[in-house]
Design a protein around this motif. Sequence first.
Motif, short mmCIF file in Angstrom:
data_model
loop_
_atom_site.label_atom_id
_atom_site.label_comp_id
_atom_site.label_asym_id
_atom_site.label_seq_id
_atom_site.Cartn_x
_atom_site.Cartn_y
_atom_site.Cartn_z
N HIS A 63 -10.94 -17.02 38.34
CA HIS A 63 -9.81 -17.05 39.28
C HIS A 63 -9.31 -18.49 39.49
O HIS A 63 -8.11 -18.75 39.47
N PHE A 64 -10.24 -19.40 39.67
CA PHE A 64 -9.90 -20.81 39.85
C PHE A 64 -9.14 -21.33 38.62
O PHE A 64 -8.09 -21.96 38.73
N HIS A 65 -9.67 -21.05 37.43
CA HIS A 65 -9.05 -21.54 36.20
C HIS A 65 -7.69 -20.89 35.97
O HIS A 65 -6.81 -21.50 35.36
N ASP A 66 -7.51 -19.69 36.46
CA ASP A 66 -6.20 -19.04 36.36
C ASP A 66 -5.18 -19.73 37.25
O ASP A 66 -4.08 -20.09 36.81
N CYS A 67 -5.53 -19.93 38.51
CA CYS A 67 -4.59 -20.48 39.49
C CYS A 67 -4.17 -21.91 39.19
O CYS A 67 -3.06 -22.33 39.54
N PHE A 68 -5.03 -22.68 38.54
CA PHE A 68 -4.72 -24.08 38.28
C PHE A 68 -3.78 -24.29 37.09
O PHE A 68 -3.37 -25.41 36.81
N GLN A 168 -8.84 -38.89 40.30
CA GLN A 168 -8.38 -37.86 39.38
C GLN A 168 -8.42 -36.48 40.04
O GLN A 168 -7.50 -35.67 39.85
N LEU A 169 -9.44 -36.22 40.82
CA LEU A 169 -9.55 -34.95 41.52
C LEU A 169 -8.43 -34.80 42.55
O LEU A 169 -7.80 -33.75 42.65
N GLN A 170 -8.20 -35.87 43.30
CA GLN A 170 -7.15 -35.83 44.32
C GLN A 170 -5.79 -35.55 43.69
O GLN A 170 -5.02 -34.73 44.20
N LYS A 171 -5.50 -36.20 42.57
CA LYS A 171 -4.22 -35.99 41.89
C LYS A 171 -4.09 -34.55 41.41
O LYS A 171 -3.06 -33.90 41.60
N SER A 172 -5.15 -34.03 40.80
CA SER A 172 -5.13 -32.66 40.27
C SER A 172 -4.89 -31.65 41.38
O SER A 172 -4.07 -30.73 41.23
N PHE A 173 -5.58 -31.81 42.49
CA PHE A 173 -5.43 -30.86 43.59
C PHE A 173 -4.09 -31.02 44.29
O PHE A 173 -3.45 -30.01 44.65
N SER A 174 -3.65 -32.25 44.52
CA SER A 174 -2.39 -32.46 45.23
C SER A 174 -1.20 -31.92 44.44
O SER A 174 -0.22 -31.45 45.03
N GLN A 175 -1.28 -31.97 43.12
CA GLN A 175 -0.21 -31.42 42.29
C GLN A 175 -0.05 -29.92 42.50
O GLN A 175 1.00 -29.35 42.18
N ARG A 176 -1.07 -29.29 43.03
CA ARG A 176 -1.03 -27.85 43.28
C ARG A 176 -0.96 -27.53 44.77
O ARG A 176 -1.22 -26.40 45.19
N GLY A 177 -0.60 -28.54 45.56
CA GLY A 177 -0.43 -28.34 46.99
C GLY A 177 -1.73 -28.22 47.75
O GLY A 177 -1.76 -27.72 48.89
N LEU A 178 -2.82 -28.71 47.15
CA LEU A 178 -4.14 -28.62 47.79
C LEU A 178 -4.59 -29.99 48.25
O LEU A 178 -4.36 -31.00 47.58
N SER A 179 -5.26 -30.03 49.39
CA SER A 179 -5.67 -31.28 50.02
C SER A 179 -7.08 -31.69 49.62
O SER A 179 -7.80 -30.96 48.94
N MET A 180 -7.47 -32.85 50.10
CA MET A 180 -8.85 -33.31 49.88
C MET A 180 -9.84 -32.39 50.60
O MET A 180 -10.95 -32.15 50.13
N ASP A 181 -9.44 -31.86 51.74
CA ASP A 181 -10.30 -30.90 52.45
C ASP A 181 -10.50 -29.65 51.59
O ASP A 181 -11.61 -29.11 51.51
N ASP A 182 -9.41 -29.20 50.95
CA ASP A 182 -9.51 -28.05 50.04
C ASP A 182 -10.44 -28.38 48.87
O ASP A 182 -11.24 -27.53 48.45
N LEU A 183 -10.34 -29.58 48.37
CA LEU A 183 -11.20 -30.01 47.26
C LEU A 183 -12.67 -29.87 47.61
O LEU A 183 -13.46 -29.29 46.84
N VAL A 184 -13.06 -30.35 48.77
CA VAL A 184 -14.47 -30.30 49.17
C VAL A 184 -14.91 -28.86 49.42
O VAL A 184 -16.00 -28.45 49.00
N ALA A 185 -14.06 -28.08 50.07
CA ALA A 185 -14.42 -26.69 50.36
C ALA A 185 -14.54 -25.86 49.09
O ALA A 185 -15.50 -25.10 48.91
N LEU A 186 -13.58 -26.02 48.18
CA LEU A 186 -13.59 -25.22 46.95
C LEU A 186 -14.68 -25.67 45.99
O LEU A 186 -15.18 -24.87 45.19
N SER A 187 -15.08 -26.94 46.08
CA SER A 187 -16.21 -27.41 45.26
C SER A 187 -17.48 -26.65 45.62
O SER A 187 -18.41 -26.56 44.81
N GLY A 188 -17.51 -26.08 46.82
CA GLY A 188 -18.65 -25.29 47.24
C GLY A 188 -18.87 -24.05 46.39
O GLY A 188 -19.94 -23.43 46.45
N SER A 189 -17.87 -23.68 45.58
CA SER A 189 -18.06 -22.56 44.65
C SER A 189 -19.14 -22.88 43.63
O SER A 189 -19.68 -21.98 42.98
N HIS A 190 -19.50 -24.17 43.51
CA HIS A 190 -20.58 -24.57 42.61
C HIS A 190 -21.95 -24.15 43.15
O HIS A 190 -22.98 -24.47 42.56
N THR A 191 -21.95 -23.43 44.25
CA THR A 191 -23.20 -22.84 44.73
C THR A 191 -23.59 -21.65 43.85
O THR A 191 -24.72 -21.19 43.90
#
Length: 318
Positions: A63-68, A168-191
């Motif tokens: 799902h993540f790879h689809d949306c990006f 690089q992460l900030q740029k990738s996420f911001s291009q998709r309207g996602l914030s640094m807070d979103d980056l940290v929260a979504l990185s939690g999928s690595h659980t």
Amino acid sequence: MAASILLLLSALILLSSVSSPVNSLSLNYYDQTCPNAESAITNAVKKGMMNDKTVAAALLRMHFHDCFIRGCDASVLLNSTGNNKAEKDGPPNISLHAFYVIDNAKKEVEALCPGVVSCADILALAARDAVAMSGGPTWDVPKGRKDGRISKATDTRQLPAPTFNISQLQKSFSQRGLSMDDLVALSGSHTLGFSHCSSFQNRIHNFDTTHDLDPSMQPSFAASLRIVCPMHNKVKQAGAALDSSPTTFDNMYYKLLLQGKSLFSSDQALLTTARTKALVAKFASSQEEFEKAFVKSMIKMSSIAGGQEVRLDCRVVR
């Protein structure tokens, strides 16, 4: 109970901001046209997870790879054709699997209401179910996504890589309207899940001109990774679990990250700014805070617009 109510409220509040010129999403999108769609999808995911413990991580990553790439339009599900190599065959996506779970869900939904439910919505709902069935939170998924007709392997270069630094992460996420807070929260999928050696090889061999190992890694943890992933590793399936409870959706990922026991450079990068490090610490200390943030960011990410139609076959454009 209180936590569940909070998650539902956050979903409802965020829903007011998940419309776009292309897609207008709503919680009750299929109430009249296909009221039993969600239960059919949930059953398909449940069957898949009963047979294979890796399905949950696979669906969430899919799902993540689809949306990006081109938004959440199920383009990651399309098969390559004679004159086009599709996203699923691009280098970052070669290890994606469990497509059959989406196929099975689509088959069940088509039997209920032909041509109504998009593959993109099925994938978004399946990712939610995968999290919930792994012990994580559940939430109401805004629906109404449409499926896209374009899928190119070359576009997978746009996906954030495990070697990315914080800029690089900030740029990738911001291009998709996602914030640094979103980056940290979504990185939690690595659980959830497992990584092949190639994704973290850069940290355990020839890290830089001064260090063979990434000095930010806990030494005994790095040594254990070098055993399973030697310099000239010839075992294609070799690798390591993303955290110590890889089939349970919990906040262990953040706890291990603070101990220097994360796999990816992109994980370690979250500790390189005050804001992201504070969020890592917050989520490490509170499962509830992590889940609340994760739900909010998942709804936001899964609402990135894309697509124009409802495909009858998730793998083929007709």
